[in-house]
Design a protein around this motif. Structure first.
Motif, PDB file in Angstrom:
ATOM      1  N   GLY A 154       8.212  -0.546  20.793  1.00  0.00           N
ATOM      2  CA  GLY A 154       6.911  -0.174  20.254  1.00  0.00           C
ATOM      3  C   GLY A 154       6.875   1.236  19.703  1.00  0.00           C
ATOM      4  N   GLY A 155       8.000   1.942  19.749  1.00  0.00           N
ATOM      5  CA  GLY A 155       8.040   3.337  19.329  1.00  0.00           C
ATOM      6  C   GLY A 155       8.611   3.538  17.945  1.00  0.00           C
ATOM      7  N   ARG A 156       8.547   4.808  17.502  1.00  0.00           N
ATOM      8  CA  ARG A 156       9.032   5.165  16.178  1.00  0.00           C
ATOM      9  C   ARG A 156      10.152   6.205  16.220  1.00  0.00           C
ATOM     10  NH1 ARG A 156       6.077   3.774  11.872  1.00  0.00           N
ATOM     11  NH2 ARG A 156       6.702   5.641  10.722  1.00  0.00           N
ATOM     12  N   GLU A 157      10.066   7.149  17.175  1.00  0.00           N
ATOM     13  CA  GLU A 157      11.068   8.211  17.210  1.00  0.00           C
ATOM     14  C   GLU A 157      11.483   8.509  18.641  1.00  0.00           C
ATOM     15  OE1 GLU A 157      11.453  12.271  14.849  1.00  0.00           O
ATOM     16  OE2 GLU A 157      10.248  12.585  16.657  1.00  0.00           O
ATOM     17  N   VAL A 158      12.783   8.721  18.834  1.00  0.00           N
ATOM     18  CA  VAL A 158      13.328   9.156  20.113  1.00  0.00           C
ATOM     19  C   VAL A 158      13.782  10.607  19.976  1.00  0.00           C
ATOM     20  CG1 VAL A 158      15.251   8.889  21.730  1.00  0.00           C
ATOM     21  CG2 VAL A 158      14.047   6.882  20.896  1.00  0.00           C
ATOM     22  N   HIS A 159      13.450  11.397  20.997  1.00  0.00           N
ATOM     23  CA  HIS A 159      13.884  12.790  21.035  1.00  0.00           C
ATOM     24  C   HIS A 159      14.596  13.025  22.358  1.00  0.00           C
ATOM     25  CE1 HIS A 159      12.806  17.367  20.937  1.00  0.00           C
ATOM     26  NE2 HIS A 159      14.048  17.146  20.527  1.00  0.00           N
ATOM     27  N   ILE A 160      15.813  13.544  22.291  1.00  0.00           N
ATOM     28  CA  ILE A 160      16.640  13.785  23.474  1.00  0.00           C
ATOM     29  C   ILE A 160      16.914  15.272  23.590  1.00  0.00           C
ATOM     30  CG2 ILE A 160      18.893  13.359  24.547  1.00  0.00           C
ATOM     31  CD1 ILE A 160      18.971  10.726  22.893  1.00  0.00           C
ATOM     32  N   THR A 161      16.667  15.831  24.777  1.00  0.00           N
ATOM     33  CA  THR A 161      16.973  17.235  25.021  1.00  0.00           C
ATOM     34  C   THR A 161      17.676  17.383  26.364  1.00  0.00           C
ATOM     35  OG1 THR A 161      14.776  17.600  25.992  1.00  0.00           O
ATOM     36  CG2 THR A 161      15.053  18.122  23.653  1.00  0.00           C
ATOM     37  N   ASN A 162      18.419  18.472  26.495  1.00  0.00           N
ATOM     38  CA  ASN A 162      19.120  18.772  27.733  1.00  0.00           C
ATOM     39  C   ASN A 162      19.381  20.268  27.776  1.00  0.00           C
ATOM     40  OD1 ASN A 162      21.571  19.088  29.610  1.00  0.00           O
ATOM     41  ND2 ASN A 162      21.151  16.909  29.859  1.00  0.00           N
ATOM     42  N   SER A 163      19.378  20.830  28.968  1.00  0.00           N
ATOM     43  CA  SER A 163      19.600  22.275  29.105  1.00  0.00           C
ATOM     44  C   SER A 163      20.981  22.712  28.644  1.00  0.00           C
ATOM     45  CB  SER A 163      19.378  22.706  30.562  1.00  0.00           C
ATOM     46  OG  SER A 163      20.282  22.034  31.427  1.00  0.00           O
ATOM     47  N   PHE A 314      36.739   1.794  16.070  1.00  0.00           N
ATOM     48  CA  PHE A 314      36.729   3.030  16.857  1.00  0.00           C
ATOM     49  C   PHE A 314      35.340   3.230  17.427  1.00  0.00           C
ATOM     50  CE2 PHE A 314      35.573   7.453  17.372  1.00  0.00           C
ATOM     51  CZ  PHE A 314      36.648   7.987  18.066  1.00  0.00           C
ATOM     52  N   SER A 315      35.285   3.688  18.670  1.00  0.00           N
ATOM     53  CA  SER A 315      33.997   4.073  19.245  1.00  0.00           C
ATOM     54  C   SER A 315      34.229   5.081  20.359  1.00  0.00           C
ATOM     55  CB  SER A 315      33.234   2.867  19.794  1.00  0.00           C
ATOM     56  OG  SER A 315      33.886   2.329  20.922  1.00  0.00           O
ATOM     57  N   LEU A 316      33.240   5.909  20.592  1.00  0.00           N
ATOM     58  CA  LEU A 316      33.235   6.817  21.726  1.00  0.00           C
ATOM     59  C   LEU A 316      31.828   6.833  22.298  1.00  0.00           C
ATOM     60  CD1 LEU A 316      34.896  10.154  22.387  1.00  0.00           C
ATOM     61  CD2 LEU A 316      32.407  10.066  22.569  1.00  0.00           C
ATOM     62  N   ILE A 317      31.729   6.583  23.596  1.00  0.00           N
ATOM     63  CA  ILE A 317      30.459   6.653  24.300  1.00  0.00           C
ATOM     64  C   ILE A 317      30.655   7.610  25.470  1.00  0.00           C
ATOM     65  CG2 ILE A 317      28.672   5.394  25.550  1.00  0.00           C
ATOM     66  CD1 ILE A 317      29.535   2.892  24.070  1.00  0.00           C
ATOM     67  N   GLY A 318      29.741   8.561  25.606  1.00  0.00           N
ATOM     68  CA  GLY A 318      29.835   9.532  26.688  1.00  0.00           C
ATOM     69  C   GLY A 318      28.496   9.741  27.356  1.00  0.00           C
ATOM     70  N   PHE A 319      28.491  10.536  28.413  1.00  0.00           N
ATOM     71  CA  PHE A 319      27.345  10.649  29.288  1.00  0.00           C
ATOM     72  C   PHE A 319      26.750  12.056  29.243  1.00  0.00           C
ATOM     73  CE2 PHE A 319      30.632   7.839  31.052  1.00  0.00           C
ATOM     74  CZ  PHE A 319      29.980   6.621  30.869  1.00  0.00           C
ATOM     75  N   VAL A 320      25.405  12.088  29.268  1.00  0.00           N
ATOM     76  CA  VAL A 320      24.680  13.350  29.250  1.00  0.00           C
ATOM     77  C   VAL A 320      23.665  13.323  30.393  1.00  0.00           C
ATOM     78  CG1 VAL A 320      23.535  15.030  27.759  1.00  0.00           C
ATOM     79  CG2 VAL A 320      24.896  13.218  26.724  1.00  0.00           C
ATOM     80  N   PRO A 321      24.135  13.473  31.633  1.00  0.00           N
ATOM     81  CA  PRO A 321      23.217  13.422  32.780  1.00  0.00           C
ATOM     82  C   PRO A 321      22.233  14.586  32.753  1.00  0.00           C
ATOM     83  CG  PRO A 321      25.388  14.200  33.463  1.00  0.00           C
ATOM     84  CD  PRO A 321      25.524  13.747  32.045  1.00  0.00           C
ATOM     85  N   GLY A 322      21.072  14.366  33.361  1.00  0.00           N
ATOM     86  CA  GLY A 322      20.070  15.425  33.426  1.00  0.00           C
ATOM     87  C   GLY A 322      19.234  15.571  32.177  1.00  0.00           C
ATOM     88  N   SER A 323      19.304  14.604  31.263  1.00  0.00           N
ATOM     89  CA  SER A 323      18.590  14.708  29.992  1.00  0.00           C
ATOM     90  C   SER A 323      17.127  14.277  30.118  1.00  0.00           C
ATOM     91  CB  SER A 323      19.271  13.841  28.931  1.00  0.00           C
ATOM     92  OG  SER A 323      20.564  14.317  28.629  1.00  0.00           O
ATOM     93  N   THR A 324      16.338  14.708  29.146  1.00  0.00           N
ATOM     94  CA  THR A 324      14.971  14.229  28.968  1.00  0.00           C
ATOM     95  C   THR A 324      14.920  13.414  27.681  1.00  0.00           C
ATOM     96  OG1 THR A 324      13.938  16.057  30.167  1.00  0.00           O
ATOM     97  CG2 THR A 324      12.570  14.909  28.548  1.00  0.00           C
ATOM     98  N   VAL A 325      14.359  12.220  27.771  1.00  0.00           N
ATOM     99  CA  VAL A 325      14.269  11.308  26.628  1.00  0.00           C
ATOM    100  C   VAL A 325      12.805  10.952  26.425  1.00  0.00           C
ATOM    101  CG1 VAL A 325      15.008   9.120  25.631  1.00  0.00           C
ATOM    102  CG2 VAL A 325      16.542  10.363  27.187  1.00  0.00           C
ATOM    103  N   THR A 326      12.285  11.214  25.231  1.00  0.00           N
ATOM    104  CA  THR A 326      10.908  10.860  24.925  1.00  0.00           C
ATOM    105  C   THR A 326      10.860   9.862  23.772  1.00  0.00           C
ATOM    106  OG1 THR A 326      10.565  12.674  23.339  1.00  0.00           O
ATOM    107  CG2 THR A 326      10.097  13.130  25.657  1.00  0.00           C
ATOM    108  N   VAL A 327       9.856   8.994  23.817  1.00  0.00           N
ATOM    109  CA  VAL A 327       9.583   8.065  22.729  1.00  0.00           C
ATOM    110  C   VAL A 327       8.193   8.390  22.207  1.00  0.00           C
ATOM    111  CG1 VAL A 327       9.304   5.645  22.063  1.00  0.00           C
ATOM    112  CG2 VAL A 327      11.020   6.282  23.770  1.00  0.00           C
ATOM    113  N   GLU A 334      12.984  12.040  32.531  1.00  0.00           N
ATOM    114  CA  GLU A 334      12.719  13.470  32.657  1.00  0.00           C
ATOM    115  C   GLU A 334      13.801  14.116  33.503  1.00  0.00           C
ATOM    116  OE1 GLU A 334       8.257  14.776  32.511  1.00  0.00           O
ATOM    117  OE2 GLU A 334       8.418  13.122  33.959  1.00  0.00           O
ATOM    118  N   GLN A 335      14.592  14.959  32.867  1.00  0.00           N
ATOM    119  CA  GLN A 335      15.672  15.694  33.538  1.00  0.00           C
ATOM    120  C   GLN A 335      16.522  14.759  34.408  1.00  0.00           C
ATOM    121  OE1 GLN A 335      14.121  19.180  35.495  1.00  0.00           O
ATOM    122  NE2 GLN A 335      13.122  19.928  33.650  1.00  0.00           N
TER     123      GLN A 335
END
Length: 345
Positions: A154-163, A314-327, A334-335
């Motif tokens: 139901g969303g339009r944009e995802v924003h991902i942030t991390n310290s 080819f593909s690479l998938i990695g992990f970003v623990p502690g992130s905040t993801v908003t839709v 959250e963190q």
């Protein structure tokens, strides 16, 4: 692999009880290595005709991870690895097209000694985490996954942030979301692609963005590639494509493989959020895998398996623990923790 024989026999007999005609296929680290060391490079590009016959006829495919040594083929030239991957791609494409139901047991957590070492755990600790993740309330897991899927769809944009410096945006309108929550429900049977796949331990919600819209930077503090640790892997995307890739250390094996990969290697692929409440690292531990509740994974390269259109080899998938993801400005993570009502599902 050979150490899984009793488990494989049990799976085969249970499949037989449901009317299936099971076929057991075995592999091993020794065989994987010898297929490179003993088999001439001239055969790397040959079409896997026998595997194609299986893909044309199988209705379900159950895989148990057996690789014991993550660095098993690190000595093989990237050209050879890429050539074999490209030659095998039609098998994957056909199974997705036919809607073959695919189940993987392992999902990056199969409790081998090497995997435990990577994660800073004992093998017994990893085994407990693995089986706790398997023995989850699947109805609860499905409910949590469906709730998050509705938010994304139901969303339009995802924003991902991390310290750590991660700051990434992408468009998601009209893009389908998928849930790996254990069972493949009857409504999914016969459908193509991502809806026919599940990884155990389960607990993931994933989707591919609108092509060409990923903008910003992803930083993966730790990433393992061919059993080598990459520290501070920094990826910058513009208009959905990878523009720069750097790291504090250890990037050489990844760079060598990326340099020989073909078209599609640079396309931003997907985001994946873990929702399994039973998978968590012991105090002070670092559990880098897809399914812990609130874990964020991102990738570039192939995303056909996740509902995208890129079937690059080819593909690479990695992990970003502690992130905040908003839709659309509303947090779903959250963190590093599921946010709001999602945390209570």
């Amino acid at each position: 692999g050979p150490h899984d024989l009793e488990l494989l026999e049990n799976i085969a007999s249970q499949a037989g009880k449901r009317g299936a005609f099971p076929m057991l296929l075995m592999g091993s680290d020794r065989l994987t290595r010898r297929m490179f060391d003993d088999v001439p490079a001239q055969y790397d590009t040959r079409a896997p005709a026998w595997d194609m016959k299986l893909a044309e006829n199988a209705t379900a495919w159950i895989t148990v991870d057996y690789n014991e040594n993550p660095g098993l083929i690190a000595h093989v030239s990237p050209d050879r690895v890429f050539a074999r991957s490209k030659a095998a791609q039609p098998v994957t494409d056909l199974m997705l097209k036919r809607g073959v139901r695919q189940v993987n047991l392992g999902n990056g957590l199969y409790p081998t000694a090497a995997r435990a070492r990577q994660l800073g755990l004992t093998q017994d600790q990893l085994a407990r985490i693995f089986w706790d993740g398997i023995n989850v309330d699947y109805a609860q897991l499905q409910a949590a996954g469906d709730a998050m899927k509705r938010i994304f769809e139901g969303g339009r944009e995802v924003h991902i942030t991390n310290s750590n410096g991660t700051d990434l945006r992408m468009r998601i309108e009209t893009r389908p979301g998928f849930v790996s929550a254990g069972p493949i429900s009857p409504v999914h049977e016969g459908r193509c692609g991502a809806a026919c796949q599940v990884w155990l331990p389960a607990g993931e919600v994933y989707l591919t963005p609108v092509p060409g819209t990923a903008q910003g930077t992803v930083v993966m503090d730790r990433h393992f590639y061919q059993d080598k640790e990459i520290l501070g892997l920094k990826l910058t995307f513009k208009d959905g494509k990878l523009t720069t890739m750097s790291a504090k250390s250890g990037i050489e094996p990844l760079r060598a493989m990326y340099d020989v990969a073909g078209p599609g290697r640079d396309e931003f692929a997907l985001i994946d959020i873990g929702i399994n409440p039973n998978v968590a690292a012991p105090t002070g531990g670092k559990l880098l895998t897809w399914v812990p509740a609130g874990m964020l994974s991102v990738g570039f390269g192939s995303n056909e398996w996740a509902g995208g259109a890129n079937n690059a080899s080819f593909s690479l998938i990695g992990f970003v623990p502690g992130s905040t993801v908003t839709v659309d400005g509303k947090a779903v993570v959250e963190q590093g923790a599921l946010a709001g009502a999602l945390a209570a599902e």
